[in-house]
Design an enzyme around this catalytic site. Structure first.
Site, PDB file in Angstrom:
ATOM      1  N   ARG A 106     -13.726  20.612   8.961  1.00 12.45           N
ATOM      2  CA  ARG A 106     -13.718  21.233   9.994  1.00 12.45           C
ATOM      3  C   ARG A 106     -13.563  22.841   9.639  1.00 12.45           C
ATOM      4  NH1 ARG A 106     -15.276  17.730  12.292  1.00 12.45           N
ATOM      5  NH2 ARG A 106     -14.475  16.334  14.047  1.00 12.45           N
ATOM      6  N   GLU A 141     -18.253  26.820  16.846  1.00 17.61           N
ATOM      7  CA  GLU A 141     -19.473  26.312  16.472  1.00 17.61           C
ATOM      8  C   GLU A 141     -20.225  26.409  17.719  1.00 17.61           C
ATOM      9  OE1 GLU A 141     -19.458  22.549  14.754  1.00 17.61           O
ATOM     10  OE2 GLU A 141     -18.824  23.369  12.912  1.00 17.61           O
ATOM     11  N   HIS A 146     -23.608  22.233  10.830  1.00 18.39           N
ATOM     12  CA  HIS A 146     -23.106  21.033  10.860  1.00 18.39           C
ATOM     13  C   HIS A 146     -24.073  19.913  10.512  1.00 18.39           C
ATOM     14  CE1 HIS A 146     -19.050  19.538  13.085  1.00 18.39           C
ATOM     15  NE2 HIS A 146     -19.833  18.564  12.273  1.00 18.39           N
TER      16      HIS A 146
END
Length: 330
Positions: free
Chosen positions: A234, A263, A282
């Site tokens: 994370r 993000e 990601h």
């Protein structure tokens, strides 16, 4: 409430919702894709829905409270920091996730970032694409069999990484709050000791109030100046400003980052433009197989609830233990 069972998908990184539509159609439900993932849009979109499936959008307390007919909130992934689980629990709504669908992919990605950093792959790639062919331009490279990998957290993904790293000759140590090695045989050490000993630090911790920005200036100050940081967990676990300052000061050698806060990140920031930092979007969870598995399992969790059954992977089981879970006819 409409007689049609509507399932809200807040956001998705794949092109369509066909897998979800096919599975949920079997229980008489239709899929509704939210036009955006901001809170106001989701509040309105959730009002007449019986289920919410979310990837990265924030399912806040307001969203859950607006969804008066909601029977389940399903995370299309592992982490739960984007869902107000406490509010769902208060309302008797089960929250589900898929805790083990991409263990191999994420552990592979963490190892790939480690190898790319260790062998200066990203650095050399960027330089040669600009026409520079200079072995001496890169930093020193170490023999992996003489290096130590420190794992921060020892969940499913970290445990899958252990034998892969050992196969390359790395010594693996780990830190957890419990000190449990989960049968891996890793030497368990305090967080500060791990930072001081490790040549590579791979982060596999959940994002909570106690772990948020655990990698701050003090943490970077404890790391070896030759060490690399890898994060596939994370983004909020790392203070990105502190990481940039540590890189500028030469306190660490580089980083491989797949997750960010927020993000998507602002890729114009100097941290992400630095040659010592490898950035992937990601992507660690992705493979053709993992994405299909994820989508099928989430749709089946929702279908189970709509059929009055208990779904797999309930993260707040007290809603069932207390007999408070919303029934299919509510």
């Amino acid at each position: 409430m409409s007689e049609t069972l509507r399932v809200l998908i807040t956001d998705r990184p794949w092109s369509d919702s066909d897998i979800e539509r096919e599975i949920l159609a079997e229980v008489g439900a239709e899929v509704v894709d939210a036009p955006s993932g901001d809170e106001e849009t989701l509040v309105e979109a959730a009002r007449d829905c019986v289920a919410i499936a979310t990837c990265w959008a924030k399912v806040t307390g307001r969203v859950i409270e607006a969804a008066e007919h909601c029977r389940v909130v399903s995370r299309m992934g592992i982490g739960l920091d984007n869902i107000a689980v406490d509010v769902a629990t208060e309302r008797g709504i089960p929250v589900t996730n898929v805790p083990d669908y991409c263990v191999e992919e994420v552990s592979d990605h963490a190892l790939a970032l480690l190898l790319a950093l260790a062998r200066n792959i990203g650095f050399f790639h960027g330089r040669t694409k600009r026409g520079e062919y200079d072995l001496s331009a890169a930093g020193a490279m170490r023999r992996l069999s003489e290096c130590t990998l420190g794992l921060v957290g020892l969940g499913n993904t970290a445990r899958a990484l252990v034998p892969k790293a050992r196969a390359l000759g790395l010594t693996v140590i780990a830190t957890t709050q419990s000190g449990n090695d989960y049968g891996t045989g890793c030497r368990m050490v305090p967080f500060e000791e791990l930072l001081e000993e490790s040549d590579f630090v791979s982060v596999h911790a959940p994002l909570t109030e106690s772990t948020r920005r655990m990698f701050d200036a003090a943490a970077f100050g404890r790391m070896k100046r030759t060490a690399f940081l890898v994060n596939t967990s994370r983004g909020g676990l790392i203070d990105e400003s502190a990481l940039w300052e540590a890189l500028q000061a030469g306190e660490i050698a580089g980083a491989g980052l797949d997750v960010f806060d927020p993000e998507p990140p602002d890729l114009q920031q100097p941290l992400f433009c630095d040659e010592r930092v490898i950035v992937t979007p990601h992507a660690a969870f992705v493979s053709q197989e993992s994405v299909v598995e994820l989508r099928q399992r989430v749709a089946k969790q929702i279908a189970a609830v709509l059929c009055g059954e208990r779904p797999a992977s309930v993260v707040n089981p007290e809603v069932y233990d207390d007999g408070a879970a919303k029934k299919s006819g509510d």
